[in-house]
Design an enzyme around this catalytic site. Structure first.
Site, PDB file in Angstrom:
ATOM      1  N   LYS A  16     -18.229   6.819   7.519  1.00 26.34           N
ATOM      2  CA  LYS A  16     -17.416   6.286   6.579  1.00 26.34           C
ATOM      3  C   LYS A  16     -16.826   4.821   7.117  1.00 26.34           C
ATOM      4  O   LYS A  16     -16.726   4.799   8.500  1.00 26.34           O
ATOM      5  CB  LYS A  16     -16.593   7.193   6.042  1.00 26.34           C
ATOM      6  CG  LYS A  16     -15.656   7.623   7.077  1.00 26.34           C
ATOM      7  CD  LYS A  16     -14.563   8.675   6.371  1.00 26.34           C
ATOM      8  CE  LYS A  16     -13.613   9.281   7.589  1.00 26.34           C
ATOM      9  NZ  LYS A  16     -12.462  10.146   7.104  1.00 26.34           N
TER      10      LYS A  16
ATOM     11  N   TYR B 146       3.451 -20.181  15.726  1.00 26.55           N
ATOM     12  CA  TYR B 146       4.446 -20.168  14.289  1.00 26.55           C
ATOM     13  C   TYR B 146       5.755 -19.339  14.888  1.00 26.55           C
ATOM     14  O   TYR B 146       5.783 -18.681  15.825  1.00 26.55           O
ATOM     15  CB  TYR B 146       3.822 -19.129  13.323  1.00 26.55           C
ATOM     16  CG  TYR B 146       2.752 -19.773  12.560  1.00 26.55           C
ATOM     17  CD1 TYR B 146       2.849 -20.751  11.718  1.00 26.55           C
ATOM     18  CD2 TYR B 146       1.507 -19.316  12.383  1.00 26.55           C
ATOM     19  CE1 TYR B 146       2.095 -21.408  11.066  1.00 26.55           C
ATOM     20  CE2 TYR B 146       0.277 -19.757  11.851  1.00 26.55           C
ATOM     21  CZ  TYR B 146       0.653 -20.720  10.976  1.00 26.55           C
ATOM     22  OH  TYR B 146      -0.426 -21.175  10.163  1.00 26.55           O
TER      23      TYR B 146
END
Length: 737
Positions: free
Chosen positions: A383, A610
């Site tokens: 999965k 940033y």
């Protein structure tokens, strides 16, 4: 939908179609039976170009993602096909000049018409037709509802039909003959991108849209037989039509037939039903064969003339066809090998990539198997894209190692595996909505019954489902409560549910704390009570499975039929500090790497990134790395002491991690240059950074780190020879009472 889904049958038939084009230009049966050769070259081989158009429409207009939208990449298509057409024009320019095609009587208008409709050489007409036809269909799909696109393209085809195979009918009317005379003056013939190509491209687009929407052509045996029968009927109609037209009418050409339309539709449906692994090399070869085979024809004729073998090499039509076909295929194969090798992505030459070591996967599967009792087999949990490792490639590798059971989280993951050719039993662990239950049967998936009411929902739907029953033994997530005896037994008695397994999940299997072990033992007892209850009622629980990765390592003595390793299969534990009863050597399967995009000096006092979260205290050499949080790198890693490896040394991450890039301090590492490889997870020299280390720094588990890796970083699979330490991986059934 990805570009390379399981459409291998389309690739194989495309190569066969390219060989039919060779037959059309060499007349392989001419020296044996002119009538048979006519049927082969003037009727049967006329299925090839429409097929090429349909495959082009299928792949071009298909949404890029399952159920996705968005416009096709028109500019890229025009560039690719336009370049191929340009190569073809240049390739055959010497032949055209030798034949005097562009002589003194040529005008700008005639050359323009030749380029846009004639192809400048007799078989190159297909390429401008593909370009023009695709643009027409693109416009129709932009401005008209889909149901009108085929009608409009069909109307164009009808116009072209009476200027081609049905031209003998047209000549009976002076008005129609005059109209088509004007068409011929403008376009040369109706076998072009205006009248011929749009219908088949639109049909391919319709198939592509249907497939992307989940309405895939039924791959069942019954579906294949139905499509084969319909194709056979329409093919016979095509033969009858072609013979009748040549006997009773006067075709101007024999490229466009009415019965070719249903024949192509049912042929395409039949090929889609077969599916199969895609073959990029064969796809490349078929295009190359189509492009170069006239040159091979010229070469074979020239060689035969020089050696005096014309009566054999050319006069015998079968020998002539065989020689041209074999040489074209050999030449095309060599070109495909070189071109695909050159174009295949290489580690270090990309922005960011994931290395997947399949030999380590084999090792992990084998040592996990060796930890289990004899008769217990593995159910590989693939999965979440196999925990970020690539579910299709992982499942196929494990199937080749003997694993026959797989588990996914939801139905879409199971369908993806089936579409890509993964065999074996696939168990859907989670809930499947009612409107998708029919897909479980279509794709031969096994569904988890998550409680008694869910079993009644499946029974009421009307289909017959293979299911595993989930028992809640204390996790309180999914499953019927282990003490609800009547409800549990009801789940096994539904007539439309074929129970092939029963399972539960241990909530504290990763802990060796005595209290947690006691709770796990209680869960095991509850599960065994349910199994005894089912057997005692004369019912069959099917295959039993309870252990996930930690269940295998901490409770290896449990004699179940299956065990469900997830994270351990990929060489990892959820936390590197976890202790386990069973000690085995797990080898990480995944490494994550990226490229340096810039190296520069940041002067003392200057900031990086940033928020100016990092300010250089001294002159600092900063390397920008082309990977970021959109690729799965935790954004907080830069604030938690995270680092990367460059030239075998650690380089601390500085400044905030951005969506597409991060910055590192390489002041202490010599000779860092643009394009150098950076290791984010994995080994470099004597150093190693693990996914577990990254998880610990960011306060999460290893599972989340690897599952979060995005799809932008391409995966490179190292397919080393399989080594199988420990016991051989073989499926088994151990559900006896």
């Amino acid at each position: 939908m990805s570009a390379n889904r399981s459409y291998g049958s389309l690739d194989l038939f495309k190569l066969f179609a390219a060989m039919l084009v060779i037959a059309n230009h060499t007349g392989p049966l001419a020296s044996l039976s002119p009538k048979a050769d006519f049927v082969l070259t003037d009727i049967i081989s006329r299925l090839t170009v429409p097929y090429f158009f349909m495959t082009s429409g299928f792949f071009f207009f298909r949404p890029r993602r399952e159920g996705g939208a968005g416009k096709p990449p028109v500019k890229r298509f025009l560039s690719r096909i336009g370049t191929l057409y340009g190569v073809g024009i240049l390739l055959y320019l010497p032949v055209n000049l030798y034949n005097g095609r562009f002589g003194s009587d040529s005008t700008a208008a005639s050359i323009t018409k030749d380029i846009f409709f004639g192809g400048t050489f007799y078989h190159l007409w297909y390429l401008p037709a593909l370009i023009i036809g695709t643009l027409i269909v693109f416009g129709l799909r932009t401005w008209l509802p889909n149901r009108f696109v085929l009608a409009a393209a069909g109307a164009l085809y009808a116009v072209g039909l009476f200027g081609d195979s049905y031209y003998g009918v047209t000549t009976h009317s002076a008005q129609f003959a005059g109209f088509y005379g004007q068409l011929f003056d403008a376009f040369g013939q109706t076998r072009n991108g205006l009248f011929f190509a749009p219908l088949y491209i639109a049909l391919g687009a319709a198939f592509g849209s249907a497939a992307a929407g989940g309405s895939r052509i039924a791959p069942s045996l019954g579906g294949k037989k139905r499509y084969a029968a319909l194709f056979a009927v329409s093919f016979c109609a095509l033969l009858a039509e072609g013979i009748a037209l040549h006997r009773y009418a006067t075709p101007l050409h024999d490229a466009m037939y009415l019965a070719a339309v249903p024949a192509e539709i049912f042929l395409f449906a039949l090929l889609l039903a077969f599916g199969g692994k895609s073959h990029p090399r064969i796809r490349y070869m078929s295009t190359t064969v189509y492009l170069i085979h006239p040159l091979v024809i010229i070469a074979v004729r020239g060689f035969a003339k020089m050696t005096g073998l014309q009566s054999i090499a050319v006069g015998n039509s079968i020998v002539f066809f065989a020689a041209v076909t074999v040489l074209s295929l050999l030449f095309a194969s060599a070109i495909a090998i070189l071109a695909l090798r050159k174009s295949s992505p290489k580690a270090g030459g990309q922005r960011a990539w994931v290395d997947i070591n399949l030999a380590h996967l084999d090792h992990n599967a084998a040592v996990l198997q060796s930890a289990l009792p004899s008769g217990t087999s593995l159910m590989a949990v693939v999965k979440a894209n196999a925990y970020g490792h690539g579910s299709v490639q992982i499942a196929k590798r494990l199937y080749g190692s003997g694993i026959r059971h797989f588990a996914v989280a939801e139905i879409g993951e199971g369908i993806e595996l089936r579409k890509r050719g993964v065999k074996g039993d696939i168990l859907v662990l989670g809930y499947t909505p009612t409107d998708r239950l029919a897909e479980l049967v279509r794709w031969k998936l096994t569904q988890t019954v998550i409680h008694a009411d869910d079993a009644r929902r499946l029974q009421a739907h009307g289909g017959k489902f293979k299911v595993h029953v989930k028992i809640d033994t204390g996790m309180n997530r999914l499953g019927e409560q282990s003490d609800h005896d009547d409800e549990i037994l009801s789940m096994y008695r539904h007539s439309r549910l074929q129970v092939t397994g029963t399972f539960s999940h241990l909530a504290e299997a990763d802990s060796l704390d005595p209290h947690d072990i006691a709770f796990s033992r209680k869960q095991i007892d509850r599960f065994q009570h349910v199994v005894s209850l089912v057997w005692g009622a004369g019912l069959r629980p099917g295959m039993l499975h309870l252990q996930s990765s930690y269940g295998i390592l901490n409770f290896p003595e449990l004699a179940m039929d299956l065990a469900r390793p997830g994270i351990a299969l990929y060489g990892l534990l959820s936390s590197e500090s976890d202790a386990t009863r069973t000690k085995i050597e797990l080898r990480p399967v995944l490494s994550l790497r990226a490229s340096v995009s810039r190296v520069h000096v940041v002067e003392a006092g200057e900031s990086v990134g940033y928020g100016r979260s990092f300010t250089a205290s001294a002159d600092t050499r900063i390397a920008t790395v082309a990977i970021g949080y959109a690729d799965g790198i935790p954004r907080e890693l830069s604030e938690r002491g995270g680092s990367v490896l460059i030239h075998g040394k650690r380089a601390p991450i500085v400044g905030r991690i951005c969506m597409d890039q991060l910055t590192v301090d390489v002041s202490g590492i010599d000779r860092v240059r643009q394009g150098d490889t950076v290791t984010i997870i994995g080994e470099d020299g004597g150093e190693r950074i693990t996914a577990g280390e990254m998880a610990k720094r960011t306060g999460t588990i290893t599972n989340e780190i690897v599952c979060a890796l995005g799809t932008r970083a391409s995966k490179q699979y190292q397919t080393e020879q399989r080594k199988r330490p420990g016991k051989k991986l073989v499926p088994g059934i151990h559900a006896s009472r």
